[in-house]
Design a protein around this motif. Structure first.
Motif, PDB file in Angstrom:
ATOM      1  N   GLY A   1     -23.550   7.138   4.911  1.00  0.00           N
ATOM      2  CA  GLY A   1     -22.121   7.393   4.794  1.00  0.00           C
ATOM      3  C   GLY A   1     -21.609   8.361   5.840  1.00  0.00           C
ATOM      4  O   GLY A   1     -20.520   8.170   6.406  1.00  0.00           O
ATOM      5  N   SER A   2     -22.374   9.409   6.125  1.00  0.00           N
ATOM      6  CA  SER A   2     -21.963  10.363   7.159  1.00  0.00           C
ATOM      7  C   SER A   2     -21.961   9.711   8.534  1.00  0.00           C
ATOM      8  O   SER A   2     -21.056   9.951   9.351  1.00  0.00           O
ATOM      9  N   ALA A   3     -22.982   8.892   8.811  1.00  0.00           N
ATOM     10  CA  ALA A   3     -23.022   8.179  10.084  1.00  0.00           C
ATOM     11  C   ALA A   3     -21.836   7.228  10.191  1.00  0.00           C
ATOM     12  O   ALA A   3     -21.199   7.119  11.258  1.00  0.00           O
ATOM     13  N   ALA A   4     -21.520   6.531   9.109  1.00  0.00           N
ATOM     14  CA  ALA A   4     -20.382   5.607   9.111  1.00  0.00           C
ATOM     15  C   ALA A   4     -19.078   6.354   9.368  1.00  0.00           C
ATOM     16  O   ALA A   4     -18.210   5.881  10.122  1.00  0.00           O
ATOM     17  N   ALA A   5     -18.903   7.518   8.741  1.00  0.00           N
ATOM     18  CA  ALA A   5     -17.704   8.319   8.956  1.00  0.00           C
ATOM     19  C   ALA A   5     -17.579   8.740  10.410  1.00  0.00           C
ATOM     20  O   ALA A   5     -16.492   8.668  11.010  1.00  0.00           O
ATOM     21  N   ALA A   6     -18.676   9.180  11.005  1.00  0.00           N
ATOM     22  CA  ALA A   6     -18.657   9.595  12.404  1.00  0.00           C
ATOM     23  C   ALA A   6     -18.359   8.415  13.328  1.00  0.00           C
ATOM     24  O   ALA A   6     -17.640   8.555  14.323  1.00  0.00           O
ATOM     25  N   ILE A   7     -18.893   7.250  12.996  1.00  0.00           N
ATOM     26  CA  ILE A   7     -18.637   6.054  13.805  1.00  0.00           C
ATOM     27  C   ILE A   7     -17.157   5.679  13.754  1.00  0.00           C
ATOM     28  O   ILE A   7     -16.539   5.354  14.773  1.00  0.00           O
ATOM     29  N   ALA A   8     -16.554   5.746  12.567  1.00  0.00           N
ATOM     30  CA  ALA A   8     -15.130   5.434  12.440  1.00  0.00           C
ATOM     31  C   ALA A   8     -14.288   6.466  13.175  1.00  0.00           C
ATOM     32  O   ALA A   8     -13.311   6.115  13.873  1.00  0.00           O
ATOM     33  N   ALA A   9     -14.645   7.760  13.050  1.00  0.00           N
ATOM     34  CA  ALA A   9     -13.907   8.806  13.765  1.00  0.00           C
ATOM     35  C   ALA A   9     -14.076   8.651  15.262  1.00  0.00           C
ATOM     36  O   ALA A   9     -13.132   8.894  16.040  1.00  0.00           O
ATOM     37  N   LYS A  10     -15.237   8.226  15.688  1.00  0.00           N
ATOM     38  CA  LYS A  10     -15.479   7.982  17.122  1.00  0.00           C
ATOM     39  C   LYS A  10     -14.554   6.900  17.656  1.00  0.00           C
ATOM     40  O   LYS A  10     -13.971   7.017  18.744  1.00  0.00           O
ATOM     41  N   GLU A  11     -14.402   5.827  16.891  1.00  0.00           N
ATOM     42  CA  GLU A  11     -13.546   4.733  17.329  1.00  0.00           C
ATOM     43  C   GLU A  11     -12.092   5.187  17.431  1.00  0.00           C
ATOM     44  O   GLU A  11     -11.381   4.823  18.368  1.00  0.00           O
ATOM     45  N   TRP A  12     -11.653   5.999  16.472  1.00  0.00           N
ATOM     46  CA  TRP A  12     -10.298   6.550  16.569  1.00  0.00           C
ATOM     47  C   TRP A  12     -10.171   7.456  17.780  1.00  0.00           C
ATOM     48  O   TRP A  12      -9.169   7.393  18.518  1.00  0.00           O
ATOM     49  N   LEU A  13     -11.170   8.298  18.018  1.00  0.00           N
ATOM     50  CA  LEU A  13     -11.135   9.219  19.155  1.00  0.00           C
ATOM     51  C   LEU A  13     -11.073   8.436  20.463  1.00  0.00           C
ATOM     52  O   LEU A  13     -10.306   8.783  21.370  1.00  0.00           O
ATOM     53  N   ARG A  14     -11.836   7.374  20.553  1.00  0.00           N
ATOM     54  CA  ARG A  14     -11.836   6.551  21.768  1.00  0.00           C
ATOM     55  C   ARG A  14     -10.478   5.913  22.008  1.00  0.00           C
ATOM     56  O   ARG A  14      -9.947   5.936  23.120  1.00  0.00           O
ATOM     57  N   ARG A  15      -9.891   5.359  20.955  1.00  0.00           N
ATOM     58  CA  ARG A  15      -8.602   4.683  21.102  1.00  0.00           C
ATOM     59  C   ARG A  15      -7.459   5.664  21.363  1.00  0.00           C
ATOM     60  O   ARG A  15      -6.512   5.348  22.095  1.00  0.00           O
ATOM     61  N   SER A  16      -7.525   6.836  20.769  1.00  0.00           N
ATOM     62  CA  SER A  16      -6.425   7.795  20.866  1.00  0.00           C
ATOM     63  C   SER A  16      -6.405   8.546  22.188  1.00  0.00           C
ATOM     64  O   SER A  16      -5.357   9.038  22.610  1.00  0.00           O
ATOM     65  N   GLY A  17      -7.573   8.656  22.834  1.00  0.00           N
ATOM     66  CA  GLY A  17      -7.643   9.434  24.062  1.00  0.00           C
ATOM     67  C   GLY A  17      -7.641  10.933  23.824  1.00  0.00           C
ATOM     68  O   GLY A  17      -7.509  11.724  24.771  1.00  0.00           O
ATOM     69  N   LYS A  18      -7.795  11.347  22.574  1.00  0.00           N
ATOM     70  CA  LYS A  18      -7.812  12.767  22.246  1.00  0.00           C
ATOM     71  C   LYS A  18      -9.107  13.414  22.734  1.00  0.00           C
ATOM     72  O   LYS A  18     -10.108  12.745  22.984  1.00  0.00           O
ATOM     73  N   GLN A  19      -9.065  14.739  22.858  1.00  0.00           N
ATOM     74  CA  GLN A  19     -10.260  15.484  23.230  1.00  0.00           C
ATOM     75  C   GLN A  19     -10.936  16.019  21.972  1.00  0.00           C
ATOM     76  O   GLN A  19     -10.275  16.433  21.028  1.00  0.00           O
ATOM     77  N   GLY A  20     -12.236  16.008  21.988  1.00  0.00           N
ATOM     78  CA  GLY A  20     -13.008  16.534  20.871  1.00  0.00           C
ATOM     79  C   GLY A  20     -14.423  16.006  20.928  1.00  0.00           C
ATOM     80  O   GLY A  20     -14.708  15.001  21.598  1.00  0.00           O
ATOM     81  N   THR A  21     -15.316  16.681  20.240  1.00  0.00           N
ATOM     82  CA  THR A  21     -16.720  16.288  20.191  1.00  0.00           C
ATOM     83  C   THR A  21     -17.110  16.019  18.748  1.00  0.00           C
ATOM     84  O   THR A  21     -16.835  16.832  17.858  1.00  0.00           O
ATOM     85  N   LEU A  22     -17.731  14.875  18.522  1.00  0.00           N
ATOM     86  CA  LEU A  22     -18.242  14.513  17.210  1.00  0.00           C
ATOM     87  C   LEU A  22     -19.759  14.579  17.241  1.00  0.00           C
ATOM     88  O   LEU A  22     -20.382  14.062  18.171  1.00  0.00           O
ATOM     89  N   ARG A  23     -20.338  15.208  16.236  1.00  0.00           N
ATOM     90  CA  ARG A  23     -21.796  15.307  16.152  1.00  0.00           C
ATOM     91  C   ARG A  23     -22.274  14.896  14.772  1.00  0.00           C
ATOM     92  O   ARG A  23     -21.622  15.201  13.768  1.00  0.00           O
ATOM     93  N   ILE A  24     -23.399  14.210  14.735  1.00  0.00           N
ATOM     94  CA  ILE A  24     -24.079  13.919  13.482  1.00  0.00           C
ATOM     95  C   ILE A  24     -25.408  14.653  13.520  1.00  0.00           C
ATOM     96  O   ILE A  24     -26.214  14.454  14.438  1.00  0.00           O
ATOM     97  N   TYR A  25     -25.614  15.500  12.542  1.00  0.00           N
ATOM     98  CA  TYR A  25     -26.868  16.240  12.419  1.00  0.00           C
ATOM     99  C   TYR A  25     -27.753  15.519  11.413  1.00  0.00           C
ATOM    100  O   TYR A  25     -27.436  15.486  10.213  1.00  0.00           O
ATOM    101  N   GLY A  26     -28.834  14.917  11.900  1.00  0.00           N
ATOM    102  CA  GLY A  26     -29.815  14.296  11.033  1.00  0.00           C
ATOM    103  C   GLY A  26     -30.735  15.365  10.484  1.00  0.00           C
ATOM    104  O   GLY A  26     -31.600  15.880  11.214  1.00  0.00           O
ATOM    105  N   THR A  27     -30.553  15.721   9.207  1.00  0.00           N
ATOM    106  CA  THR A  27     -31.224  16.890   8.637  1.00  0.00           C
ATOM    107  C   THR A  27     -32.268  16.460   7.613  1.00  0.00           C
ATOM    108  O   THR A  27     -31.932  16.086   6.493  1.00  0.00           O
ATOM    109  N   PRO A  28     -33.529  16.513   7.961  1.00  0.00           N
ATOM    110  CA  PRO A  28     -34.593  16.054   7.053  1.00  0.00           C
ATOM    111  C   PRO A  28     -34.909  17.068   5.962  1.00  0.00           C
ATOM    112  O   PRO A  28     -34.494  18.228   6.017  1.00  0.00           O
ATOM    113  N   ALA A  29     -35.656  16.607   4.967  1.00  0.00           N
ATOM    114  CA  ALA A  29     -36.319  17.475   3.988  1.00  0.00           C
ATOM    115  C   ALA A  29     -35.371  18.441   3.284  1.00  0.00           C
ATOM    116  O   ALA A  29     -35.685  19.624   3.134  1.00  0.00           O
TER     117      ALA A  29
END
Length: 479
Positions: free
Chosen positions: A136-164
């Motif tokens: 779900g977190s990866a999906a949210a980041a992917i959707a936000a990425k697509e909006w960021l790409r289309r909008s031309g806005k500045q910003g950095t999206l990160r997904i932290y894969g946190t084990p254990a």
């Protein structure tokens, strides 16, 4: 193993809700809904793997591969964690982080059916819903990425894969290595039996294994030559149990004897006891831990054994952020809750028959509960606590389980392997993606969240992990 993915017979959003959603937010909601089957496949794949902490090799590989395909730059093996990763997209500020978990729990093997049935060949299960959490977190980041790409806005999206997360404190090592130092806001969520956002804390925790070493001997023939390591463990446990009368009401101390010997007629030369200490204030956790060490040293002295200990994990209490909670809640209300179709409703009714008598089922999955702002700590612990002290942090619960389902139960594993879990996952993903849009479009919200963080933790705060400078306990789940 067959998962059912039922087609919803209800309209997920009413027309009045749709009217309240901006075109940008509607776009990410539509994108997530259109790719529902794809994200469901990924979540069920991780559900099938059901890998324990620091052994999530297939699970992390599946998430990393999906993110690379979506244009994220992935750095694997971060902070000394073989299954940890950080995936990034975009550039500049703000830096918005998404937390992704994917470890399972031992001893809760279960098929995706509404009655108790273990899965052959795998003793583990996703009883805390981390397969949904990670996807779900990866999906949210992917959707936000697509909006960021289309909008031309500045910003950095990160997904932290946190084990254990389940006792291994993966996030703590990431925080300790400074991986969150430049993050402006951290967005998270968790599987649950309801849809809600809270601004409240939880319990700080330290987990530690005390090991006692004695001398083996024939327990009947030469008992005088033996020095029982198990005696050391039991003496320690007795002192700690006496200590319970003299700690604050909010303290929690739990233990299990993980090794007590192999045969009654052999004086045990080795024994081990595994402790958790919890309290809403991490300073109190430290104080109780020091008393445990004193009890262990006294037990070793009294039984003429030797003792050492290993801190396997430790996490701060969560630092609430009301600013972010209000953003999250507003978006969760726009998304709405989970509506069951006829197949899901039948499944839910059967699952609910298995609850213990007297189980309270206060809400339904279709409802979004009011925002909860409370000074009372929840009775749980999470390694996200450390994250919340170095960057503004917010989480929500999505109704991935039927109302009344207990976490860490076979019912949670079963429901999380069905379309009910996927619907709850998408509620969370949509809320997170929409909130990321708000944060990127409104820098003032980010500044307010950061100001609140500094106010709550104190301007002179300096981070020091409760688990000290130890290396990750990569084998803590191995038998």
């Amino acid at each position: 193993m067959q998962h059912f993915i039922a087609i919803s017979l209800v309209v997920f959003l009413t027309s009045s809700m749709i009217a309240q959603v901006s075109p940008d937010k509607q776009m990410v909601m539509d994108l997530l809904e259109s790719r529902k089957a794809e994200f469901a496949d990924l979540a069920f794949q991780i559900w099938d793997y059901a890998e324990l902490g620091y052994m999530e090799e297939k699970s992390t590989a599946a998430l990393q591969e999906r993110l690379r395909t979506e244009g994220f730059q992935v750095e694997a093996g971060v902070a000394g964690l073989p299954t940890g990763f950080v995936a990034s997209y975009g550039q500049g500020e703000p830096v918005i982080a998404f937390i992704s978990e994917f470890d399972a729990l031992p001893g809760v093997s279960q098929e995706a059916v509404p009655y108790r049935q273990e899965r052959p060949g795998n003793n583990n299960g996703h009883a805390c819903g981390h397969h949904l959490f990670g996807t779900g977190s990866a999906a949210a980041a992917i959707a936000a990425k697509e909006w960021l790409r289309r909008s031309g806005k500045q910003g950095t999206l990160r997904i932290y894969g946190t084990p254990a997360e389940e006792g291994g404190a993966g996030k703590v090592y990431m925080v300790r290595e400074g991986l969150f130092d430049d993050v402006d806001v951290v967005l998270s969520w968790h599987a649950g039996d309801r849809n809600n956002v809270t601004a409240r804390s939880c319990l700080a925790i330290v987990s530690v294994k005390f090991r006692f070493y004695g001398e083996s001997a024939h327990a009947a023939g030469f008992p005088e030559r033996g020095r029982s390591a198990l005696d050391g463990v039991e003496a320690m446990n007795h002192m700690v149990n006496l200590m319970r009368e003299h700690v604050s009401d909010k303290s929690r101390i739990h233990y299990v004897i993980t090794h007590g010997g192999l045969a009654p007629n052999v004086v045990p030369a080795f024994a081990e006891v595994y402790y958790f200490v919890r309290h809403p204030d991490m300073r109190e956790v430290k104080a109780i831990f020091e008393r445990l060490v004193n009890a262990a040293e006294g037990a070793a002295l009294g039984t003429q054994t030797r003792m050492d200990y290993e801190i396997t994990g430790g996490a701060f209490n969560v630092l609430p952020n009301e600013t972010l909670a209000r953003v999250y809640h507003d978006n969760l209300v726009k998304v709405g809750g989970v509506e069951y179709d006829s197949i899901e409703l039948a499944f839910a009714r059967e699952i609910m028959k298995t609850y213990p008598t007297g189980t309270s089922v206060p809400e339904d999955a279709a409802r979004v509960l009011p925002l909860e702002v409370s000074e009372q700590a929840g009775n749980y612990s999470t390694d996200a606590g450390d994250v919340s002290w170095v960057a503004p942090y917010i989480s929500l619960r999505g109704a991935t389980w039927t109302p009344g389902t207990a976490s860490h139960s076979w019912q949670a594993v079963a429901t999380g392997g069905t379309s009910i879990g996927i619907k709850g996952m998408l509620v969370a993903a949509k809320t997170m993606a929409m909130s990321a849009i708000d944060l990127i479009n409104n820098p003032d919200i980010v500044r307010q969240a950061q100001d609140e963080l500094i106010r709550r933790r104190g301007a002179d705060f300096r981070y020091e992990a409760l688990l000290g400078d130890r290396k990750p306990a990569l084998d803590y789940m191995k038998k």
